[in-house]
Design an enzyme around this catalytic site. Structure first.
Site, PDB file in Angstrom:
ATOM      1  CB  VAL A  98     -14.035 -10.009   7.133  1.00 27.11           C
ATOM      2  CG1 VAL A  98     -15.073  -8.971   7.598  1.00 27.11           C
ATOM      3  CG2 VAL A  98     -13.468 -10.769   8.330  1.00 27.11           C
ATOM      4  CB  CYS A  99     -16.467  -7.669   4.038  1.00 28.71           C
ATOM      5  SG  CYS A  99     -17.357  -6.336   3.206  1.00 28.71           S
ATOM      6  CB  THR A 100     -15.758  -8.018  -0.842  1.00 28.80           C
ATOM      7  OG1 THR A 100     -14.896  -7.045  -0.237  1.00 28.80           O
ATOM      8  CG2 THR A 100     -17.111  -7.382  -1.078  1.00 28.80           C
TER       9      THR A 100
END
Lengths: 208, 208
Positions: A98-100
């Site tokens: 998820v995300c970075t």
């Protein structure tokens, strides 16, 4: 089914808890919260999480979930995390982020030539690490699944639940979570937000 | 601004982390994770959280956030939680809950005659505890703010952020969280879900 939720200093709580809430309560699942040591790990806004296993103890997870977080940059140089990801990935059923968190997957060599996504502010960084950057909210590329920023992990977790356990189970979980979102403002992507707000977020991320 | 996130056995992680992610990173905020003791508290799907304060140590929070969870029923008889809520509420700026967290507020006498909401399966239980049950996703009644099931805490947290710090800050936080939800299915409320799935969720909740 062993799911490894990966912890490192200053990860973002919602990145982890979104997919966790969609996946971890299923009777087939044993969730593990995995870190370099058993010491408490603090999220980037302060929430302290107690690991339940070390990387050395959990070597055969069926699913890996890597959250992003403000601590993504030091995490790229954290050999314990990156080498564990590279070691376990060949035998997972699903490797996700998820995300970075996708930047960590990329650093571990898992995204070479793969379509993947990340937080909207860091797409160039993900491309520089060798991924083919996609801008969808949830990206499936064979067994590698990546989600966009923070809250996109909820959409990813529910998509994965429906994929693994069937649509009706996915619907059951979504209804338990009462996931019928009503965002109070319509500004959750750079295309929809006020340009001044977009610039302010970019500036904050660059400064961090 | 001291925000108390209330922990008790088998709370639901996303109930807490939704508002936490919207509120806790603001520079004016100090988040506290408050429980009866400093022992690790486990969420209902296994996530272990380390408290940072006991109820005895934090007596003047500006904001209280009470998550729901599978453990809501024993929590109603947990004097440490309920009496702390009753004691701190008169001096808070905001007293809030997500999901079945509102049942705890009601038990503490905070919802008498107030409009409030909860998880869609437990509206009758909330009414029996004295609240005037509303079915909106986020309900403001003066300083008492309640959210519907689990994921509704994100909408509540962002609404509260915009209310306290202004719309532009709210937009900033929503864009950082990339909260532009794309639920994979359209079944997040009982009105939208398949009746068989609605019945299955009701049955699960009744059995729990």
């Amino acid at each position: 089914m062993d799911i490894a939720f990966v912890l490192y200093d200053r990860f973002t709580a919602l990145d982890l808890v979104g997919p966790y809430e969609a996946l971890a309560a299923h009777p087939e699942v044993t969730p593990h919260f995995v870190a370099a040591t058993r010491d408490v790990v603090r999220c980037d806004a302060g929430l302290p999480v107690q690991p339940t296993a070390t990387f050395a103890e959990l070597t055969r997870p069926d699913i890996v979930v890597v959250p992003g977080g403000s601590g993504w940059r030091p995490a790229l140089d954290n050999t314990a995390v990156i080498s564990w990801l590279a070691a376990v990935h060949p035998r997972t059923t699903w490797t996700t982020s998820v995300c970075t968190g996708s930047l960590l997957l990329a650093k571990a060599g898992i995204l070479a030539g793969r379509r993947a996504t990340t937080h909207w502010t860091l797409r160039e960084t993900l491309a520089a690490l060798g991924a083919e950057v996609a801008t969808e909210r949830v990206v499936f590329d064979e067994k590698v699944v990546t989600a966009a920023g923070v809250s996109a992990g909820i959409d990813m977790g529910l998509s994965l639940a429906a994929e693994m356990w069937g649509r009706e189970t996915g619907e059951f979980i979504q209804l338990v979570m009462e996931y019928d979102p009503q965002p109070p403002m319509d500004c959750g992507s750079p295309e929809k937000a006020d340009p001044a707000v977009v610039a302010a977020v970019r500036e904050r991320v660059a400064a961090a």
